[in-house]
Design an enzyme around this catalytic site. Structure first.
Site, PDB file in Angstrom:
ATOM      1  N   ARG A  39       0.862  -1.177   0.000  1.00  0.00           N
ATOM      2  CA  ARG A  39       0.000   0.000   0.000  1.00  0.00           C
ATOM      3  C   ARG A  39       0.901   1.230   0.000  1.00  0.00           C
ATOM      4  NH1 ARG A  39      -3.188  -3.267  -1.501  1.00  0.00           N
ATOM      5  NH2 ARG A  39      -4.842  -4.184  -0.246  1.00  0.00           N
ATOM      6  N   GLU A  94      -5.510  30.135  10.137  1.00  0.00           N
ATOM      7  CA  GLU A  94      -5.674  30.065   8.685  1.00  0.00           C
ATOM      8  C   GLU A  94      -6.656  31.114   8.175  1.00  0.00           C
ATOM      9  OE1 GLU A  94      -4.062  28.572   6.297  1.00  0.00           O
ATOM     10  OE2 GLU A  94      -2.746  27.404   7.601  1.00  0.00           O
ATOM     11  N   GLU A 121      -4.815  11.790   5.354  1.00  0.00           N
ATOM     12  CA  GLU A 121      -5.214  13.121   5.794  1.00  0.00           C
ATOM     13  C   GLU A 121      -6.695  13.208   6.152  1.00  0.00           C
ATOM     14  OE1 GLU A 121      -5.346  17.741   4.169  1.00  0.00           O
ATOM     15  OE2 GLU A 121      -4.956  16.127   2.767  1.00  0.00           O
ATOM     16  N   GLU A 140       4.776  33.570   2.693  1.00  0.00           N
ATOM     17  CA  GLU A 140       5.641  33.918   1.573  1.00  0.00           C
ATOM     18  C   GLU A 140       5.371  32.947   0.421  1.00  0.00           C
ATOM     19  OE1 GLU A 140      10.358  34.160   0.466  1.00  0.00           O
ATOM     20  OE2 GLU A 140       9.755  34.430   2.556  1.00  0.00           O
TER      21      GLU A 140
END
Length: 189
Positions: A39, A94, A121, A140
């Protein structure tokens, strides 16, 4: 429900690639029938997405060029969780960094595993309201436009394919169900 007949067990791991963003591994696993298989997947620390709601009902979105798909995408604000960072702190950071907005009230909606075939995730879904505008603090090399849309505009963009980012489509599903009263949020200051 018994899932033993579906579970694969890790036997070994080989690191395939480790960069600044991506960490790819290849695991050898034992299948439920006893055979071995491999996997390959990406390890990811997780991320958050934020659905920022203005008092007039509009949603704060962003337009950003995404190199892998060679397209400017309309997205909800989102970003990767830093090591040791809690989920709400990441969501607040964020939103501020990407849009300049701060939220007075926050609600956790849930999480999605959006790339289950090749990544571990999870993206955690937050809603923010009581927004205060400020200056964006982009990283940046990060370039994006902040845009506003009514729920009707946003959902039409999803329907028409103008929005095709998976996390943003999930955010639209949540928004639609919250606005209809079908789903509830637990708002906290």
């Amino acid at each position: 429900m018994d899932d033993k007949h579906l579970i694969e067990e890790q036997v070994s791991r080989e690191e395939v690639y480790k960069g600044r963003l991506l960490h790819a591994v290849k695991d050898t696993v034992r299948l439920p029938d006893g055979k071995l298989a491999t996997r390959e997947y990406v390890l990811h620390p997780g991320a958050v997405l934020v659905v920022p709601l203005l008092p007039d009902g509009r949603i704060v979105l962003e337009r950003q060029y995404r190199y892998p798909v060679r397209q400017v995408m309309i997205e909800v604000p989102a970003g990767k969780i830093d090591p040791g960072e809690d989920l709400l702190s990441c969501a607040k950071r964020e939103l501020l960094e990407e849009t300049g907005y701060s939220g007075a009230e926050w609600a956790y909606a849930g999480k999605i595993a959006h790339c289950i075939g090749y990544s571990d995730e999870y993206i955690h879904i937050f809603f923010a309201r009581g927004l205060t505008a400020g200056a964006a603090q982009l990283d940046e090399g990060e370039f994006l436009d902040t845009i506003l849309a009514t729920p009707e505009e946003f959902l039409a963009w999803c329907r028409d394919g103008k929005v095709n980012d998976s996390k943003t489509l999930v955010a639209a599903l949540w928004l639609q169900n919250i606005l209809s009263g079908a789903w509830k949020l637990d708002w906290r200051a």
